[in-house]
Structures are given as C-alpha cells and as structure tokens.
Design an enzyme around this catalytic site. Structure first.
Site, short mmCIF file in Angstrom:
data_model
loop_
_atom_site.label_atom_id
_atom_site.label_comp_id
_atom_site.label_asym_id
_atom_site.label_seq_id
_atom_site.Cartn_x
_atom_site.Cartn_y
_atom_site.Cartn_z
N ASP A 137 0.85 -1.20 0.00
CA ASP A 137 0.00 0.00 0.00
C ASP A 137 0.89 1.24 0.00
O ASP A 137 1.79 1.39 0.82
CB ASP A 137 -0.94 0.05 1.21
CG ASP A 137 -2.18 0.87 0.90
OD1 ASP A 137 -3.29 0.30 0.84
OD2 ASP A 137 -2.05 2.10 0.66
N SER A 189 -15.48 -3.04 -11.40
CA SER A 189 -16.51 -2.32 -10.66
C SER A 189 -17.80 -2.33 -11.48
O SER A 189 -17.75 -2.37 -12.73
CB SER A 189 -16.05 -0.89 -10.44
OG SER A 189 -17.16 -0.08 -10.16
N TYR A 247 -12.77 6.06 -14.39
CA TYR A 247 -12.82 4.85 -13.55
C TYR A 247 -13.47 3.69 -14.31
O TYR A 247 -12.98 2.56 -14.31
CB TYR A 247 -13.60 5.22 -12.29
CG TYR A 247 -13.69 4.16 -11.23
CD1 TYR A 247 -12.58 3.77 -10.51
CD2 TYR A 247 -14.92 3.57 -10.93
CE1 TYR A 247 -12.68 2.81 -9.50
CE2 TYR A 247 -15.03 2.62 -9.94
CZ TYR A 247 -13.90 2.24 -9.22
OH TYR A 247 -14.01 1.30 -8.23
N ALA A 268 -18.62 -2.63 -1.30
CA ALA A 268 -18.25 -2.67 0.12
C ALA A 268 -18.08 -1.26 0.66
O ALA A 268 -17.72 -0.34 -0.07
CB ALA A 268 -16.96 -3.45 0.29
N ALA A 269 -18.32 -1.16 1.95
CA ALA A 269 -18.10 0.13 2.62
C ALA A 269 -16.60 0.33 2.79
O ALA A 269 -15.90 -0.53 3.29
CB ALA A 269 -18.78 0.09 3.98
N SER A 270 -16.10 1.44 2.31
CA SER A 270 -14.69 1.78 2.48
C SER A 270 -14.57 3.28 2.28
O SER A 270 -15.55 3.96 1.99
CB SER A 270 -13.84 1.05 1.44
OG SER A 270 -14.01 1.67 0.18
N ARG A 271 -13.34 3.78 2.37
CA ARG A 271 -13.20 5.23 2.20
C ARG A 271 -13.55 5.65 0.77
O ARG A 271 -13.88 6.78 0.51
CB ARG A 271 -11.80 5.69 2.58
CG ARG A 271 -10.73 5.24 1.61
CD ARG A 271 -9.41 5.87 1.94
NE ARG A 271 -8.46 5.60 0.88
CZ ARG A 271 -7.25 6.10 0.82
NH1 ARG A 271 -6.83 6.91 1.76
NH2 ARG A 271 -6.46 5.80 -0.18
N SER A 278 -13.69 3.23 -17.51
CA SER A 278 -12.82 2.75 -18.60
C SER A 278 -11.72 1.87 -18.04
O SER A 278 -11.43 0.79 -18.57
CB SER A 278 -12.18 3.93 -19.34
OG SER A 278 -13.16 4.85 -19.70
N LYS A 312 -11.72 0.24 -15.25
CA LYS A 312 -12.25 -0.99 -14.68
C LYS A 312 -12.66 -1.99 -15.76
O LYS A 312 -12.54 -3.20 -15.58
CB LYS A 312 -13.45 -0.67 -13.76
CG LYS A 312 -13.04 -0.02 -12.45
CD LYS A 312 -12.04 -0.88 -11.69
CE LYS A 312 -11.88 -0.53 -10.24
NZ LYS A 312 -10.74 -1.22 -9.61
#
Ligand code: NAI
Length: 705
Positions: free
Chosen positions: A320, A435, A448, A480-483, A450, A452
């Site tokens: 990361d 996605s 995004y 999913a829940a994420s930032r 394109s 994905k």
C-alpha cells in the site's frame, strides 16, 4: 491352510453395486424398522439408515477373506467401524476400493484378526463412507504374528442416558440375509451346529443396524445424515428371538458410547460402541505454503483479503502506497505496516511494501519483495485503487490518466512480473478488481469505468496465456463500505456492506480449489452473481457475397440486437468462427433454437411461462403457486393467476395456494416430459405443500411442451 500374510496392502476392487429404493427399504425392514419409523420404509420421502452402507457392500468381505485365505468355517465379524462423509442417496451405484491393512495373531486356538479398510463412492461422484472391518478368524491363530494392541474402553459410571428395547423376531435373519449376507451360519441349522452353535445365529450386522436405529432415534431423530461414525465390537452371538437392550451414554454434544445387551441373558452382544454425530464438517480451504501479494491492502477490501489469507496460512505481501483517496500528495508506510502488525499478532506471516503500482518500477519491486522474502508468488490480487470523479467535460487529462495509471496500468505493472514467476512455478491465481461502474456505467466516472472495464479485457487475454501453466485469472466487482464509497453509500448500509461479505468469493478465486478462469463476479452484502459479455445468436443479411444495405440492417435490427439465447464465448476464435460459418450453418427451423434452449434450465422455464400460459383455461381461476427449486440452478419463483392473467415473480410470496418443492434437475426433467409429474410426486421428488388438488391445474394452465 495358513493365512496369506502377503495379502496386506494389496489393492482390492473396485467393486460396483447398483441399488435402488427397494434395497434400502428391504434393509430397513431387516433391521426392525416398520410403521414406527416409516421414513426408512416408504419410498415417499425415503431416508436411508446409514448402516445400509455396510450391507450394500457386504460382498467386499469376501475379497478380504479370499485374499487373506481365511478358514471360512471359523469366520466371524469381530469389529466394525463406519465413518460417513456424505448421506447415502436412495439409489445409485456404489463403487468400493480397499485393502487388508493388518493381520494380528491372538495365539494358538485363540484365532487371528484380519483388518480390511475400504472407501466407497456413489455414482454422483461423492465419497460416501469408509469402512474398517475386523474379521475374527477363529481357526487361524498361532502363526507367530503380533497380537493386536489392547484397546482401553470405559463406559461412564452412571446409568445410561437412553435405553432402547427391541425384539428382533425369530425369523429376523431370514429377512436380513436378503440384504446381502447370505452366509449359511444364519439360516442353516446343520452349518450352525458344525460351527459350534446351537442353531443359526443373528447376523452381527443386523444387531448393529438395530443399534444404529436406536442411536439415531435417541440422538439424531429424523436426521440420518447427521450420523458421522458408528463403531463397535461384536462380543457374543445372539440367537433370533432374544430381546435386546441398547444402552447409550451421551458423552458430549457430538459423541456417545453404547452397548447392546441380550435382555434375556444379560450378556453384552455388542460392546465398545462409539457413535459420533453432527453436521458434515466443511473442508477448510487453506493457503499454507502459498505466497499472496495484495495491492492496496492497507485498508478497505485489500486489508480484509490480507488478513483472511494470512489466517488460512498464506504468507502475505501487504502493498500500500498509503496515499490519499484521489491519489494526490505523497504516500505513507503506516497503513501497510499496521496490517502487517495485525497479521503478526494473529500468528501469521507478512511483510509490508510501499511501492506505487502506477509505475513499472513499482510493480517490479512489489513482486521482487515477495520473491526475496518468501521465494515465490502464488496469488496476486490487483486491488489498489483511487477515485477522481468528474462529469466528462470536466474530466481533464490528468484525472483521466491518474485513474487509469493506478487501476489498469497498475494491474499491468504488477501482473507482468508476477505472471513470469507463476509461469515458472506452473501455478498462479490472479484476481482483478473491476466495478459495477465499469460493467454497467456510472455517471461521473468515465475514467474509472474505462479503467475498470480495461481490467476485464486484461483478464480475458491473460486467462488464455496462463491456461497451460495452471494460472487462473478472474475478476471481482465488489460492493463494500470503504473510504472510496463512504460518501456514495447511505451510512445505514455500511454495516451490511462489510468487506468480509466480499472476501470469501475472492479467497475462493485465489485458491487451488478454483478451476474457474476468465469469469467476472459481483460480490457484496452476501449476494453473489456472475456477469459476462453475452453475444446474441444474430442473423445473416444478404448473400454474404455483396454487402447489405443500411435499410437491410434497419429491417433486421431487432434480430441483430436480440440477446435471446445468447452465449458467452471463451475466446475470440469462437466468435469469429461463428461469423465465418454463419452462411454455411443450416438455417434453424423457425423457433427451433428457442425451443431447444428454452427449457434447459429452471430460469428458462420460468422465462417461458408467460408465453406458455393458457388464458382461456384460467378464466375463473384464482391461485398462487409458489415454486421452491433447490440445487445450484434453482431459486424461488411464484406465479399469480387471476382473472385470466398470469404474473411470474422471483422470490417468496406470503400466502400461496400451494408450494411445489423440487430439485432443479428433476424440475427440468418434469417440465420436459422426461419425468412424469405423477411419478415425480409418488417418488417424493416433487413435494407439494398446501392445496394439492389446485396444483393439478398447472398442467392445464401452462403448455410448456
Ligand atoms: P480503499 O481506498 O479502502 O483501498 C484502496 C487502497 O489502495 C488504499 O489503501 C490506497 O492507499 C491504495 N492505493 C491507492 N493507490 C495506490 C497505488 N498507486 N499503489 C499502491 N496502493 C495504492 O478502497 P476499497 O473500496 O477497499 O477499494 C479496493 C478496490 O476495490 C479498488 O480497486 C476499488 O476501485 C474497487 N472497488 C471498490 C468498490 C467498493 O464498493 N468499495 C466498488 C467497486 C470496486
């Protein structure tokens, strides 16, 4: 005649045996079942007493006896252990393979023990049970071999928790022998006398079957599929007509010990009994000795993948960059380090890596750090991601490029060196992260979407290049829940959208057990489905020699655009092949393709129902049919018929007139006329709850065939 000690370890079988419901019922009657436990005796909703298994493969005993050269006049069943892996189906073919594993010498005049072990598979491909059978060979002892180790077995020092009385009839062996053990000792007085008994004796396995019924009735009533193990020692003969008592001590939630006593004499006829019960344990998917690289694993989904893989034994590289949500500014080592600390605290093995997937150098470094630390890479999850949402006109090149660099180029940068290592090792699992925005579109996310969808293209070709090296490449579209989603998703949904709802599918795609490749799956909130590029059957226009006119295209546009009976191609050649052969293929009779395809799956049948509905026959009918179709191709549908109209919906309705419950393949067979409805019902394949009479309207209301 001496025992043949060389028989130990020799492979015996396979031996196959067909059986059907009548064999199952005959066995049940042979071990005392009747109207009091009709589930085992009536073909409607028939259940199988698990010990049927040993009767069904009884012939295998003769392989042990013949190979070990046992003196048949002195043969008795000494011990039996059955371990159940799957419930026994009511019909099919059993195939058994085994071997003699040990031969013990109890001493001169004390006999010998021959131990045989076998595994039995059903024609459905599943391994059903393992049998460990000890044959007591009374006249074959004293050859100077080792004696069996002493078994220490203690019954609890208290009254049994259950005591079940049974009365096998005087004629019981005559019935039981029809299930396979036709040994003369159980029917022929002269033979019995010659073998040293007053008269024919009960089959030990018959008393074993009685005991199994008593144990099930006490500990797993109505659920034979919960019997996991039944072990015992046959200690004394029992004469037909003597009553028995099965004494059971429950020792924990999944185990009991038991013995069976001759109630007339008080002697133990079966002892040292063990009964284990409970659900079939799930096979744990493990990643021991495997190395997994997860990009963007400092938080969100990637963190959960890293933790779950480490918990199951994988060595993990937690990559990361630790940057911001839109990828601007510098990075930080903290997120990756924290995840590594968490894994270490759980006793797992992991290293952190802070490289940027958006550069080729970063990708190389990530894989190098895996190889340096752990020697290889087996699993790669391309997960790192950022967002820079803007409507298309405002989408400046830098925002377009930054998103493509992390998602699409990032996956290229990391997958390429990983693929090289995987190819050398002949194994690899790669998961791309797409996605729904890419698969289906989402306002403000052209960059995004394109990137994905580009990942799906990358997968499509990489799956082909990896095929011969056992490298499987699949794609997940998570929710999913994420930032990344915190400002898009309603907060009340956050808990339902934990990444833990996505990770089981992703871990499966990473596992050795996954044979799938080239597929895309949506996953989130406990809902999973496959997404694919579907290609319609299309049409030829013109003669193939001269290009058609635009007007011809317009005239045929409905057929060109139709996805009806569409298919999913695995690679380009298949589609090009279809195009090249289109003019040569015999023209299908009108509607023939539809008909052939239409009824081949449960979903297709429900799709076809509105068309097959006979409104005239439904004029004064007001009914609701609920269908519960089990199995992988099944689901729930309900059908509302009122005032000559028909409405088909998926799901469960509250007050159906009747509910039809059936396995997917049986349902398809029934609708296609392969399985007559009446037979389906009488055989228990079709269960009907509610108003059975109304269910008979179905055939009139729908003309599906
Ligand atoms: P997240 O923001 O929690 O995780 C993404 C991680 O990638 C972050 O920790 C970030 O520091 C890291 N990262 C960003 N750029 C990087 C780079 N250049 N090099 C290395 N690491 C980098 O978001 P989330 O939701 O866990 O997303 C994971 C993946 O799932 C992303 O690819 C995202 O597009 C995808 N996804 C997520 C959905 C969701 O509902 N959460 C929906 C559809 C797709």
């Amino acid at each position: 005649m001496a025992l043949n000690l060389d028989s130990i370890g020799k492979k015996l079988g396979p031996v196959s045996k067909d059986y059907n419901w009548k064999d199952v019922v005959l066995y049940a009657l042979g071990v005392g079942a009747g109207f009091s436990d009709l589930d085992y005796c009536y073909e409607k909703n028939l259940k199988v007493i698990p010990t049927f298994s040993i009767a069904a493969i009884f012939d295998f005993l003769s392989h042990y006896a013949a190979n070990a050269n046992i003196n048949l006049a002195g043969i008795l069943h000494g011990e039996q252990d059955l371990i159940f892996h799957q419930p026994i189906p009511v019909e099919g073919t059993l195939t058994t393979k085994g071997q003699i594993t040990r031969i013990y010498d109890k001493g001169e005049k004390r006999g010998a023990l021959v131990v045989g072990e076998s595994d039995t598979w059903h024609s459905n491909g599943k391994k059903l049970f393992t049998s460990v059978m000890t044959l007591f060979s009374r006249f074959d002892g004293g050859f100077g071999g080792e004696n069996a180790p002493k078994e220490i077995f203690e019954f609890p020092d208290r009254k049994p928790d259950f005591e079940i009385e049974e009365s096998p009839s005087l004629d019981q062996p005559l019935l039981y022998r029809l299930s396979g053990d036709v040994f003369a000792l159980h029917v022929d007085s002269e033979f019995a006398e010659m073998a040293g008994f007053e008269k024919p004796i009960m089959h030990g396995l018959c008393t074993y079957g009685y005991s199994c019924r008593a144990l099930m009735n006490s500990l797993t009533p109505g659920e034979p599929e919960k019997v996991r193990r039944l072990k015992c020692r046959f200690s004394r003969p029992l004469y037909p007509g003597d009553p028995i008592k099965i004494q059971i001590w429950k020792t924990d939630d999944h185990k009991a010990v038991w013995k069976t006593i001759n109630s007339k004499t008080g002697e133990e006829v079966i002892t040292n009994g063990i009964f284990e019960f409970g659900d079939i344990p799930k096979k744990e998917i493990r990643f021991d000795d495997q190395v997994a690289v997860i990009t963007g694993a400092g938080g969100g989904l990637g963190k959960v993948y890293a933790l779950e893989l480490a918990k199951r034994g994988a060595k993990v590289v937690v990559n990361d960059l630790g940057g911001s949500r839109d990828g601007s500014g510098g990075g930080s080592s903290t997120p990756a380090e924290k995840v590594v600390d968490e894994i270490n605290a759980l006793g797992g093995e992991a290293i952190a890596n802070y490289d940027n997937v958006a550069t080729a150098e970063g990708g190389e470094n990530i894989i190098k750090s895996a190889v340096d630390a752990f020697g290889k890479v087996d699993i790669l999850i391309n997960n790192a991601g950022i967002l820079r949402d803007k409507s298309f006109i405002k989408m400046e090149p830098e925002n377009w490029k930054a998103v493509l660099d992390v998602h699409l180029n990032g996956a290229y940068h990391v997958s390429r060196p990983a693929f090289k290592v995987m190819r050398e090792n002949g194994f690899g699992r790669i998961v791309m992260t797409t996605s729904a925005a890419g698969l289906y579109g989402n306002f403000g996310q052209t960059n995004y979407s394109s990137a994905k969808m580009g990942l799906v293209g990358l997968m499509n070709t990489l799956k082909l290049e990896g095929k011969k090296y056992n490298i499987k490449v699949n794609t997940v579209a998570p929710i999913a829940a994420s930032r990344l989603t915190e400002d898009v998703l309603p907060p009340e949904l956050f808990d339902k959208m934990k990444p833990e709802f996505v990770s089981p599918l992703v871990l499966f795609l990473c596992s050795k057990e996954c044979e799938e490749t080239g597929n895309v799956y949506n996953a989130g909130m406990g809902f999973f489905n496959r997404a694919a590029v579907v290609t319609g059957t299309g049409t030829t226009i013109g003669d193939g020699e001269n290009p058609p006119d635009i007007e011809d295209i317009i005239d045929n546009f409905d057929t060109i655009a139709s996805l009806k009976n569409g298919k999913v191609y695995f690679e380009l050649n298949e589609q090009v092949g279809d195009a090249m052969n289109a003019f040569n293929a015999p023209a299908p009779a009108e509607g023939a393709a539809d008909d052939a395809k239409k009824l081949s799956s449960v979903a297709a049948i429900f799709d076809a129902m509105p068309e097959a509905f006979n409104a005239d026959a439904a004029k004064d009918t007001d009914v609701v049919f609920q269908y519960k179709i089990t199995g992988p191709g099944g689901g729930d549908w309900y059908c509302i018929i009122k005032d000559g109209t028909c409405e088909i919906n998926t799901g469960i309705t509250e007050k159906p007139t009747c509910t039809l419950i059936m396995a997917d393949s049986d349902f398809v067979d029934m609708i296609n006329g392969v399985l007559p409805a009446m037979q389906a019902y009488t055989s228990g394949k079709l269960k009907i709850e509610g108003d059975i009479m109304k269910s008979q309207l179905i055939e009139k209301l729908f003309k599906l065939k």
